[in-house]
Each structure stands twice: as structure tokens, then as C-alpha cells.
Motif scaffolding. Structure first.
Motif, mmCIF file in Angstrom:
data_model
loop_
_atom_site.group_PDB
_atom_site.id
_atom_site.type_symbol
_atom_site.label_atom_id
_atom_site.label_comp_id
_atom_site.label_asym_id
_atom_site.label_seq_id
_atom_site.Cartn_x
_atom_site.Cartn_y
_atom_site.Cartn_z
ATOM 1 N N THR A 28 1.210 24.758 18.686
ATOM 2 C CA THR A 28 2.252 24.411 17.588
ATOM 3 C C THR A 28 2.681 23.102 17.433
ATOM 4 O OG1 THR A 28 3.981 25.377 18.958
ATOM 5 C CG2 THR A 28 2.757 27.180 17.692
ATOM 6 N N SER A 29 2.188 22.017 18.310
ATOM 7 C CA SER A 29 2.611 20.797 18.386
ATOM 8 C C SER A 29 2.281 20.200 17.215
ATOM 9 C CB SER A 29 2.094 20.011 19.355
ATOM 10 O OG SER A 29 0.813 19.965 19.336
ATOM 11 N N VAL A 30 3.424 19.328 16.706
ATOM 12 C CA VAL A 30 3.013 18.504 15.159
ATOM 13 C C VAL A 30 2.842 16.992 15.671
ATOM 14 C CG1 VAL A 30 4.385 17.858 13.245
ATOM 15 C CG2 VAL A 30 4.614 20.099 14.090
ATOM 16 N N ALA A 31 1.881 16.625 15.330
ATOM 17 C CA ALA A 31 1.378 15.166 15.636
ATOM 18 C C ALA A 31 2.168 14.012 14.849
ATOM 19 C CB ALA A 31 -0.115 15.042 15.379
ATOM 20 N N VAL A 32 2.634 12.902 15.265
ATOM 21 C CA VAL A 32 3.178 11.554 14.759
ATOM 22 C C VAL A 32 2.076 11.113 13.746
ATOM 23 C CG1 VAL A 32 4.103 9.593 15.067
ATOM 24 C CG2 VAL A 32 4.384 11.319 16.663
ATOM 25 N N THR A 33 2.731 10.777 12.666
ATOM 26 C CA THR A 33 1.859 10.247 11.455
ATOM 27 C C THR A 33 2.191 8.766 11.212
ATOM 28 O OG1 THR A 33 3.210 11.021 9.765
ATOM 29 C CG2 THR A 33 1.394 12.613 10.283
ATOM 30 N N GLY A 34 3.248 8.403 11.508
ATOM 31 C CA GLY A 34 3.663 7.163 11.494
ATOM 32 C C GLY A 34 5.105 6.769 11.991
ATOM 33 N N ILE A 35 5.615 5.505 11.607
ATOM 34 C CA ILE A 35 6.926 5.046 12.292
ATOM 35 C C ILE A 35 7.439 3.789 11.238
ATOM 36 C CG2 ILE A 35 6.073 3.313 13.676
ATOM 37 C CD1 ILE A 35 8.512 4.193 15.825
ATOM 38 N N SER A 36 8.545 3.695 10.900
ATOM 39 C CA SER A 36 9.518 2.622 10.136
ATOM 40 C C SER A 36 10.391 2.135 10.934
ATOM 41 C CB SER A 36 9.740 3.240 8.917
ATOM 42 O OG SER A 36 10.840 4.316 8.848
ATOM 43 N N VAL A 37 11.058 0.772 10.842
ATOM 44 C CA VAL A 37 12.216 0.366 11.437
ATOM 45 C C VAL A 37 13.109 -0.337 10.371
ATOM 46 C CG1 VAL A 37 10.747 -1.857 11.888
ATOM 47 C CG2 VAL A 37 12.887 -1.154 13.260
ATOM 48 N N GLN A 38 14.171 -0.230 10.538
ATOM 49 C CA GLN A 38 15.185 -0.918 9.563
ATOM 50 C C GLN A 38 16.125 -1.732 10.602
ATOM 51 O OE1 GLN A 38 15.258 -1.362 6.611
ATOM 52 N NE2 GLN A 38 13.495 -0.135 5.944
ATOM 53 N N PRO A 39 16.521 -2.911 10.136
ATOM 54 C CA PRO A 39 15.909 -3.733 8.877
ATOM 55 C C PRO A 39 14.537 -4.290 9.484
ATOM 56 C CG PRO A 39 17.648 -5.154 10.077
ATOM 57 C CD PRO A 39 17.540 -3.880 10.677
ATOM 58 N N THR A 40 13.968 -4.766 8.496
ATOM 59 C CA THR A 40 12.476 -5.283 8.757
ATOM 60 C C THR A 40 12.704 -6.800 8.994
ATOM 61 O OG1 THR A 40 11.946 -5.724 6.331
ATOM 62 C CG2 THR A 40 11.262 -3.707 7.323
#
Length: 296
Positions: A28-40
Motif C-alpha cells: 500500500t506504499s505511495v511513491a514520491v512523484t516530485g518535490i518543490s522548494v520555496q523560495p526559489t
């Protein structure tokens, strides 16, 4: 018969294994699809800190572990998203997911701490006699500004001059400003320098016995009065001198001869002199006299 029984048992086993596999626990694990950072992007001055915020997608991802790195730790370091500015320059701070190695970055620009103000000590107005010196000191703010160098200048070097280290020397009587200017930003502070002086309207005068002549004293700073001046005669038998309330000096001739009148500024100790020649008043009318008996 035995052969059929064996086939039946084998079929039953395979069926049981398939059933157990189909009905057992699922992943039932959910895989990571991306990441974002603030501020850029981030602008800091040396010594400043700022915290970046990373967001892993999707929100329901099972493994949200991340790591932080800086491309130039000599410019900026990072720990758990907290960025610390080290030196002028640029660095890219990158956050990376443990699951899938997805990345996001922030460009960090670091500038030096600039001068925001300059003060001079002693402040206000200072007095420096001709030939004497006074050391001034300039202070830059903030105290951790990168470039704290100062240049010194005088508005009128004929009155007072200043060295590269802020040492002021009186040149001639007058009032001028001494300035300290920061190399970074050109921020200027100024103080007033008074070089005291004393002069008389005449350095030589002639007067009839029994008459008087008035001398006018010019002082720097301009506050001549009876309380700040004194007058004396080298020979009071020939001429006397007194300071009036308005700061003028009245010289009275008594008998024929020559006397030196010395006027002193009591605050600074400066002096000025006038040589007075007293002429006998023989009543012959040979000279054109003014109201005080002075002749031309």
C-alpha cells in the motif's frame, strides 16, 4: 487409482497457493512523484540566515525523507533547510528526495554588509589653535560592515587641514568643516572646527595727550565683549587702555611717548597689539583731530 489421488492432491496444493497469494497482504506504499522548494531565489547579506521550505508530492507519499546540499559552502551552507550566508557570491541549494531522487533548487545570492552610517568623535564643534592639533575618530555602522575605510577632507584647508588618519591642525583663524566619508556608499559625517583668532582694527595709532582713540577687536568665534577681552598698556604713564561693554577698546593718551597696547582674549589666551604714539597737545592746531584726538 493412486495416480489419480496424487494428481488431485497436487491440484489442490496449487489452488491453495494461488488463493493464498491472491488473498494475502498488498503493498500500500505511495511513491514520491516530485518535490518543490520555496523560495526559489534568496538574497542575503553575510551572516544572515533564512529557512527554505520543501514540499514533497504527493502529500500522501510514504517516504518523505529529504536531504539538503549547497553547491558552494564557501558562500552559503544549509542544514535542514536553514541557509546561512558565509561570503559574497552565489550558491545553489538543492533538496533531494530519498524516494526517487527528485530535486528542487534555490539560487542563493550573498552580498557584503554595507555601511549605513558614519559618526565623528568628538562631535559638534571643537576648537583648535593655530599650529595645534586635534585627533578625530570616525566610526562606521554597522560595526560588521565589510568595508570600513574612511577618507578625511577639510572644506577650507587655509583654516584647518586634516591628515588621512583624522589628525586636524589649525592653520589660520576661522571656522570650517572637517568631513569623514565612507568608501562604501559615500556616506559623510561632518564636524565644525573653530580656529580662534584675535585682531585689532589698527596695529599703529597716534593720539594727542588728553584724548582717546577707539580700537575694534575682531574675534573668532565672533563674541568679543568686556567679559571675553582684557586690555593692558606697556606704560600706563603714557597711555591707558580699557575694554568697553561692546567689546571695543578705548586708549587714552596721557603724555608724550609710545606705549604698546595688548588685548587678550580671556578664553583662548590669544593676543593682539597696537603701538600707540602719544603726541603732546600744544594747542598749536597743527594737526587735524578727530573726536578722540587722533591725528592723521
Amino acid at each position: 487409482m493412486k495416480y489419480l489421488n496424487r494428481i488431485s492432491l497436487l491440484a489442490l496444493g496449487v489452488a491453495s497457493l494461488f488463493f493464498a497469494s491472491a488473498c494475502g497482504p498488498k503493498d500500500t506504499s505511495v511513491a514520491v512523484t516530485g518535490i518543490s522548494v520555496q523560495p526559489t531565489s534568496l538574497n542575503l547579506t553575510v551572516g544572515q540566515e533564512s529557512t527554505l521550505t520543501a514540499k514533497v508530492a504527493p502529500e500522501t507519499a510514504t517516504n518523505k525523507n529529504i536531504s539538503w546540499t549547497s553547491s558552494n559552502t564557501g558562500v552559503a551552507t544549509v542544514a535542514d533547510g536553514k541557509v546561512t550566508a558565509v561570503a559574497k557570491g552565489t550558491s545553489t541549494v538543492t533538496v533531494t528526495t530519498e524516494d526517487g531522487s527528485f530535486t528542487a533548487s534555490c539560487l542563493v545570492s550573498v552580498d557584503n554588509i554595507h555601511v549605513s552610517g558614519v559618526t565623528i568623535s568628538p562631535e559638534g564643534q571643537s576648537m583648535v589653535k593655530v599650529g595645534e592639533q586635534l585627533q578625530l575618530a570616525a566610526t562606521v555602522s554597522p560595526s560588521d560592515a565589510f568595508d570600513q575605510s574612511i577618507s578625511w577632507s577639510s572644506d577650507n584647508e587655509a583654516i584647518a587641514k586634516v591628515s588621512a588618519s583624522g589628525l586636524v591642525e589649525g592653520v589660520s583663524s576661522g571656522i570650517t568643516s572637517i568631513n569623514a566619508t565612507s568608501t562604501d556608499g559615500g556616506i559623510k559625517a561632518s564636524v565644525s572646527i573653530v580656529v580662534p583668532g584675535l585682531s585689532l582694527s589698527q596695529t599703529e595709532a597716534s593720539v594727542y595727550a588728553g584724548y582717546g582713540v577707539t580700537l575694534t577687536a575682531t574675534m573668532v568665534p565672533d563674541n568679543a565683549s568686556a567679559s571675553t577681552l582684557s586690555a593692558a598698556s606697556s606704560s600706563e604713564e603714557i597711555a591707558t587702555a580699557s575694554v568697553e561693554e561692546d567689546g571695543s577698546i578705548t586708549v587714552t593718551g596721557l603724555k608724550e611717548g609710545t606705549a604698546t597696547i595688548t588685548v587678550t582674549a580671556t578664553e583662548t589666551g590669544l593676543t593682539a597689539t597696537c603701538t600707540v604714539t602719544v603726541m603732546a597737545n600744544n594747542g598749536g592746531g597743527k594737526f587735524e583731530e578727530d573726536d578722540y584726538g587722533q591725528f592723521n
